[in-house]
Design a protein around this motif. Sequence first.
Motif, PDB file in Angstrom:
ATOM      1  N   GLN A  59       4.793   4.302   4.672  1.00  0.00           N
ATOM      2  CA  GLN A  59       4.535   5.529   5.371  1.00  0.00           C
ATOM      3  C   GLN A  59       3.874   6.572   4.834  1.00  0.00           C
TER       4      GLN A  59
ATOM      5  N   SER B 158      -2.008   4.880   0.551  1.00  0.00           N
ATOM      6  CA  SER B 158      -3.323   5.298  -0.003  1.00  0.00           C
ATOM      7  C   SER B 158      -4.251   6.176   1.074  1.00  0.00           C
TER       8      SER B 158
ATOM      9  N   ARG C 107       5.694   1.477   7.303  1.00  0.00           N
ATOM     10  CA  ARG C 107       5.190   1.735   8.497  1.00  0.00           C
ATOM     11  C   ARG C 107       4.549   0.640   9.322  1.00  0.00           C
ATOM     12  N   THR C 108       4.086  -0.195   8.888  1.00  0.00           N
ATOM     13  CA  THR C 108       3.618  -1.560   9.417  1.00  0.00           C
ATOM     14  C   THR C 108       3.592  -2.670   8.114  1.00  0.00           C
TER      15      THR C 108
ATOM     16  N   ARG D  59      -6.820  -5.433   4.096  1.00  0.00           N
ATOM     17  CA  ARG D  59      -6.754  -6.133   5.488  1.00  0.00           C
ATOM     18  C   ARG D  59      -7.839  -7.046   5.984  1.00  0.00           C
TER      19      ARG D  59
ATOM     20  N   THR E 101      -8.351   1.494   0.810  1.00  0.00           N
ATOM     21  CA  THR E 101      -7.569   0.516   0.166  1.00  0.00           C
ATOM     22  C   THR E 101      -7.087  -0.451   1.156  1.00  0.00           C
ATOM     23  N   LEU E 102      -6.407   0.078   2.256  1.00  0.00           N
ATOM     24  CA  LEU E 102      -5.670  -0.763   2.959  1.00  0.00           C
ATOM     25  C   LEU E 102      -6.712  -1.439   4.005  1.00  0.00           C
TER      26      LEU E 102
ATOM     27  N   ASN F  33       3.063   8.170   0.338  1.00  0.00           N
ATOM     28  CA  ASN F  33       3.071   7.615  -1.175  1.00  0.00           C
ATOM     29  C   ASN F  33       4.713   7.990  -1.495  1.00  0.00           C
TER      30      ASN F  33
ATOM     31  N   ASP G 262       0.897  -1.250  -0.035  1.00  0.00           N
ATOM     32  CA  ASP G 262       0.002   0.082  -0.038  1.00  0.00           C
ATOM     33  C   ASP G 262       0.814   1.272   0.066  1.00  0.00           C
ATOM     34  N   ASP G 263       0.913   1.800  -0.954  1.00  0.00           N
ATOM     35  CA  ASP G 263       1.831   3.045  -1.245  1.00  0.00           C
ATOM     36  C   ASP G 263       1.160   4.296  -0.785  1.00  0.00           C
TER      37      ASP G 263
ATOM     38  N   ILE H 107       0.841  -7.661   3.583  1.00  0.00           N
ATOM     39  CA  ILE H 107       0.511  -6.401   3.324  1.00  0.00           C
ATOM     40  C   ILE H 107       1.585  -5.559   3.924  1.00  0.00           C
TER      41      ILE H 107
ATOM     42  N   GLU I 250       2.510  -1.839   4.478  1.00  0.00           N
ATOM     43  CA  GLU I 250       2.031  -0.311   4.475  1.00  0.00           C
ATOM     44  C   GLU I 250       3.273   0.724   4.271  1.00  0.00           C
TER      45      GLU I 250
END
Length: 337
Positions: A85, A60, A329-330, A69, A64-65, A87, A57-58, A81, A83
């Motif tokens: 931080q 978003s 990020r995660t 999930r 979307t995320l 875009n 996930d760029d 997935i 994620e």
Amino acid sequence: MSAVIETGLETVPGIEAPELSLVVPIFNEEESVGPLIERVMDAMAAYAGAWELVLVDDGSADRTLLTARGYLSRPGLDLKIVELQRNFGQTAAMQAGIDTARGRLIATLDGDLQNDPKDIPTMVQALEERELDLLVGWRKNRKDGLVLRKIPSWCANYLIGRITGVKLHDYGCSLKIYRASVIKQVKLMGEMHRFIPAWVASVVPSSRIGEMEVTHHARQHGTSKYGISRTFRVILDLLSVMFFMRYKARPGHFFGSLGLGTGFLSALILAWLFIEKVIFGEDIGGRPLLILGFMLFLSSVQLITTGILAEMIARTYYRDDAQPNYIVRTVFRNGSA
């Protein structure tokens, strides 16, 4: 099944690596990400080996995320997935997915449903049978607008093939199959995902790069992230690719050659003016040729010193590990709690 949250991209101990990893960068694709996962599962149902799906996930700004999930608890789906931080762009997102992929082979595709996951098992088989390191999809019957997408793409493919020497019909197709051991030697920067075959050709012979016709669908949801302005960025990136392919490890040769050339011209001009002044007694103080000679001399010095600095930077780059061009990020993955 329940979601497990990680804080990095390290391989999880005790989990057997799959044969194939599917990497999909996604950005504001809340309407497409659910159908995408469903299509991937349907397409890979007949695949004999173990596989995983890596969604990146760029940054978003929509759901979307959250939608992605929701599939972490889906039985029979090995999903991770990543994620980011914010875009960082498609190239950085693709690099993050490749870095976290655990498969011996890696497949990449877009998250807008235009690539068909059903082509992946056939492409994997073709890659193995043809003993390739990279198999590129060819959208022969492309479902895009003629002016905004097709014509710029045709022009870009022609220029890239001429300059890099890697002859392909469709550089821009995101549907590709790689050997992980090869693609992980390539670090993608900027917007260089368009030139992945050229970068791969810098580490393996171009004979180990092939292409195959694939299905292409019209975009169903959302809007395209590209426009006509992309053509100008491609030209600039292409010049960078040409430089890095030829002078990546020896930038001093590039700048030094230009410096020696301008220095030689400067020497000829100043020598001629010296002869005119000393032998023929002519006044050269107000002649434009004198200014040109000194400007060429200064340019020569600048180019040679730039080459020396570039060599120092290149040696530092190859001595130290380059930092990734993204921040995670995660990382979410499905697994037993």
